[in-house]
Design an enzyme around this catalytic site. Structure first.
Site, PDB file in Angstrom:
ATOM      1  N   ILE A  96      39.188   2.418  63.928  1.00  0.00           N
ATOM      2  CA  ILE A  96      40.627   2.175  63.868  1.00  0.00           C
ATOM      3  C   ILE A  96      41.276   3.560  63.869  1.00  0.00           C
ATOM      4  O   ILE A  96      41.232   4.269  62.874  1.00  0.00           O
ATOM      5  CB  ILE A  96      40.995   1.291  62.646  1.00  0.00           C
ATOM      6  CG1 ILE A  96      42.463   0.946  62.606  1.00  0.00           C
ATOM      7  CG2 ILE A  96      40.515   1.886  61.350  1.00  0.00           C
ATOM      8  CD1 ILE A  96      42.823  -0.143  61.596  1.00  0.00           C
ATOM      9  N   GLU A 136      40.112  10.859  52.067  1.00  0.00           N
ATOM     10  CA  GLU A 136      40.866  10.278  50.948  1.00  0.00           C
ATOM     11  C   GLU A 136      42.102   9.513  51.391  1.00  0.00           C
ATOM     12  O   GLU A 136      42.448   8.490  50.799  1.00  0.00           O
ATOM     13  CB  GLU A 136      41.230  11.384  49.949  1.00  0.00           C
ATOM     14  CG  GLU A 136      39.988  11.933  49.265  1.00  0.00           C
ATOM     15  CD  GLU A 136      40.261  13.209  48.477  1.00  0.00           C
ATOM     16  OE1 GLU A 136      41.438  13.571  48.275  1.00  0.00           O
ATOM     17  OE2 GLU A 136      39.263  13.840  48.079  1.00  0.00           O
ATOM     18  N   TYR A 142      43.231   1.891  52.652  1.00  0.00           N
ATOM     19  CA  TYR A 142      42.492   0.626  52.592  1.00  0.00           C
ATOM     20  C   TYR A 142      42.574  -0.008  51.207  1.00  0.00           C
ATOM     21  O   TYR A 142      42.708  -1.231  51.097  1.00  0.00           O
ATOM     22  CB  TYR A 142      41.038   0.808  53.036  1.00  0.00           C
ATOM     23  CG  TYR A 142      40.938   1.170  54.500  1.00  0.00           C
ATOM     24  CD1 TYR A 142      41.510   0.354  55.477  1.00  0.00           C
ATOM     25  CD2 TYR A 142      40.293   2.333  54.914  1.00  0.00           C
ATOM     26  CE1 TYR A 142      41.438   0.691  56.823  1.00  0.00           C
ATOM     27  CE2 TYR A 142      40.219   2.668  56.255  1.00  0.00           C
ATOM     28  CZ  TYR A 142      40.801   1.845  57.202  1.00  0.00           C
ATOM     29  OH  TYR A 142      40.739   2.171  58.532  1.00  0.00           O
TER      30      TYR A 142
END
Length: 172
Positions: A96, A136, A142
């Site tokens: 992605i 990070e 996410y």
């Protein structure tokens, strides 16, 4: 903002290779040696490798266009195309990526929502992905989107062994 998704086909290999190398390099070049980066880009994103991946019926590549410009892409895997688990109830987000000039516009969420929509349409119970332990910003993104870390695995970047966290999100 006018957004469009296009499925990548074998006729898109040249463009896919170009954008895959560009976005991976933009994301990770600062944290890896130039030799390691060059070796990985050539092995992972050469046209023959991408032809194999695009031809797999259990993998799907999508380009995201913003106002007619290629902004990034998404690769999802199911069944035995998944890099781990090969669970029929899961969908892997393997890649992605957004081009640098399209970051910060909410398009990462657009790509993620598309992956979730694909998973829901295919009756998956969860989606999962691997994210580098030193990325990070992505880990935070996410987590904010409801993913939890469920483990880790080794990722070979050229000759260098690195660690990816495995993150998972249950779907309703």
């Amino acid at each position: 903002m006018d957004l469009d998704f296009n499925t990548c086909t074998l006729s898109d290999i040249e463009l896919l290779s170009e954008v895959a190398k560009e976005t991976f390099h933009e994301t990770f070049a600062d944290m890896n040696s130039s030799e390691t980066m060059a070796a990985y880009l050539e092995s992972a994103f050469n046209k023959e490798q991408l032809k194999k991946e695009i031809s797999n019926p259990n993998s799907l590549f999508l380009f995201l266009y913003s106002n007619g410009e290629l902004a990034g892409y998404l690769k999802v895997n199911e069944n035995e195309a998944q890099t781990e688990f090969q669970d029929k109830d899961g969908l892997e987000i393997e890649r992605i990526y957004l081009r640098k000039e399209f970051q910060g516009q909410g398009l990462g969420s657009t790509l993620l929502e598309k992956a979730i929509s694909i998973a829901n349409n295919r009756n998956k119970r969860y989606i999962w992905l691997g994210v580098w332990e030193h990325n990070e910003q992505a880990i935070s993104f996410y987590e904010h989107k409801g993913f939890i870390t469920i483990g880790s695995h080794s990722f070979l970047m050229g000759e260098e062994q690195q660690k990816d966290y495995i993150m998972r999100k249950e779907l309703s």
